[in-house]
Design a protein around this motif. Structure first.
Motif, PDB file in Angstrom:
ATOM      1  N   ASN A 175      -6.955   2.345  -1.539  1.00  0.00           N
ATOM      2  CA  ASN A 175      -6.112   1.988  -1.039  1.00  0.00           C
ATOM      3  C   ASN A 175      -4.983   1.498  -1.142  1.00  0.00           C
ATOM      4  N   GLU A 176      -4.695   0.874  -2.571  1.00  0.00           N
ATOM      5  CA  GLU A 176      -2.912   1.936  -2.672  1.00  0.00           C
ATOM      6  C   GLU A 176      -2.297   2.748  -3.062  1.00  0.00           C
ATOM      7  N   SER A 177      -3.051   3.627  -2.928  1.00  0.00           N
ATOM      8  CA  SER A 177      -3.034   4.995  -2.893  1.00  0.00           C
ATOM      9  C   SER A 177      -3.564   5.844  -2.578  1.00  0.00           C
ATOM     10  N   TRP A 178      -3.660   5.650  -1.517  1.00  0.00           N
ATOM     11  CA  TRP A 178      -3.744   6.214   0.247  1.00  0.00           C
ATOM     12  C   TRP A 178      -3.749   7.130   0.426  1.00  0.00           C
ATOM     13  N   GLU A 179      -2.426   7.562   0.797  1.00  0.00           N
ATOM     14  CA  GLU A 179      -1.558   8.797   1.102  1.00  0.00           C
ATOM     15  C   GLU A 179      -1.681   9.530  -0.063  1.00  0.00           C
ATOM     16  N   GLU A 180      -1.870   9.976  -0.648  1.00  0.00           N
ATOM     17  CA  GLU A 180      -2.454  10.579  -2.675  1.00  0.00           C
ATOM     18  C   GLU A 180      -3.674  12.043  -1.745  1.00  0.00           C
ATOM     19  N   VAL A 181      -4.368  10.301  -1.998  1.00  0.00           N
ATOM     20  CA  VAL A 181      -5.796  10.552  -1.856  1.00  0.00           C
ATOM     21  C   VAL A 181      -5.930  11.532  -0.430  1.00  0.00           C
ATOM     22  N   PHE A 182      -6.025  10.438   0.895  1.00  0.00           N
ATOM     23  CA  PHE A 182      -6.253  11.473   1.904  1.00  0.00           C
ATOM     24  C   PHE A 182      -5.659  12.786   2.341  1.00  0.00           C
TER      25      PHE A 182
END
Length: 247
Positions: free
Chosen positions: A206-213
């Protein structure tokens, strides 16, 4: 990136068993109207907003939430080195949408629209094993993936099919692009139920959601495109084109 969707076959390519009429509440648009594009935009929004209720004219139950028996998102090429396998999925929120603009190209047979959805929520069973942001992760259980404030570009390509003297539209390609304002993840029972480890991974996601998604965006777009293609055909296969677009 590999992807696969095993959506309900009865949703797609429905045979033209019997003709139906569009629900009267959906409205009609004349091709010759000066405000045709605005009429299409408005009526698409109205039509989609009714998908959370049964549609008697189309002999259809509610389609929000939408049942997806199986969904597979392949591993990314960057930080998400893990395949996401979902089963018994329900997709909530497709009927709550704002259509920003729409246009129809009758010569090349495609419709383009831009929409905004406050939330698309995917709930189901998951199974995954691999690495995310270089952290090992594995588990299976219940999960929730929430896409908030989602800007979606839609392009629907159709071909015409004649049946019993009537011309129908068949969606042959449905491409979307997703631009969420935020993505939230909750995977239960990670690491065979080791709560501290599972909570830490969910926090990192959730803290790195943008990179993950962004690393698996392509898989979500292709998979949802197949699902929306099936959904479009459930309607288009039953209603002649001349009753959708009036002369």
């Amino acid at each position: 990136m590999r992807f696969c969707v095993l959506a309900c076959l009865w949703l797609s390519y429905c045979c033209f068993v019997q003709c139906a009429k569009l629900p009267s509440a959906w409205g009609r648009c004349h091709k010759s109207d000066a405000g045709f594009s605005e009429c299409i935009r408005e009526n698409i929004e109205i039509a989609v907003s009714t998908l959370n209720k049964p549609i008697s004219e189309l002999n259809s139950g509610a389609l929000d939430p939408l049942d997806i028996p199986e969904l597979y998102i392949g591993e990314g090429t960057g930080p998400v080195n893990v395949a996401q396998h979902f089963k018994n999925v329900k997709l909530f929120g497709i009927s709550n949408v704002k259509v920003l603009n729409s246009s129809v190209n009758f010569k090349d047979k495609y419709i383009q629209s831009v929409t905004v959805s406050p939330q698309l929520v995917l709930k189901g069973d998951y199974d995954l094993k691999g690495q995310i942001l270089l952290l090992p992760v594995y588990g299976n259980g219940k999960c929730t993936v929430t896409l908030s404030d989602v800007l979606i570009n839609h392009k629907i390509v159709w071909e015409n099919i004649e049946k019993k003297g009537k011309v129908f539209m068949k969606c042959v390609d449905y491409k979307i692009t997703l631009k969420p304002g935020k993505v939230s993840y909750q995977f239960d029972n990670l690491f065979d139920g080791q709560k501290e480890l599972g909570d830490n991974i969910n926090k990192v996601l959730n803290e790195s959601w943008e990179e993950v998604f962004n690393d698996v965006r392509d898989g979500y777009e292709k998979s949802l495109g197949i699902i929306f293609n099936d959904l479009a055909n459930r309607i288009l296969s039953k209603v002649p084109e001349k009753e959708i677009f009036l002369e």
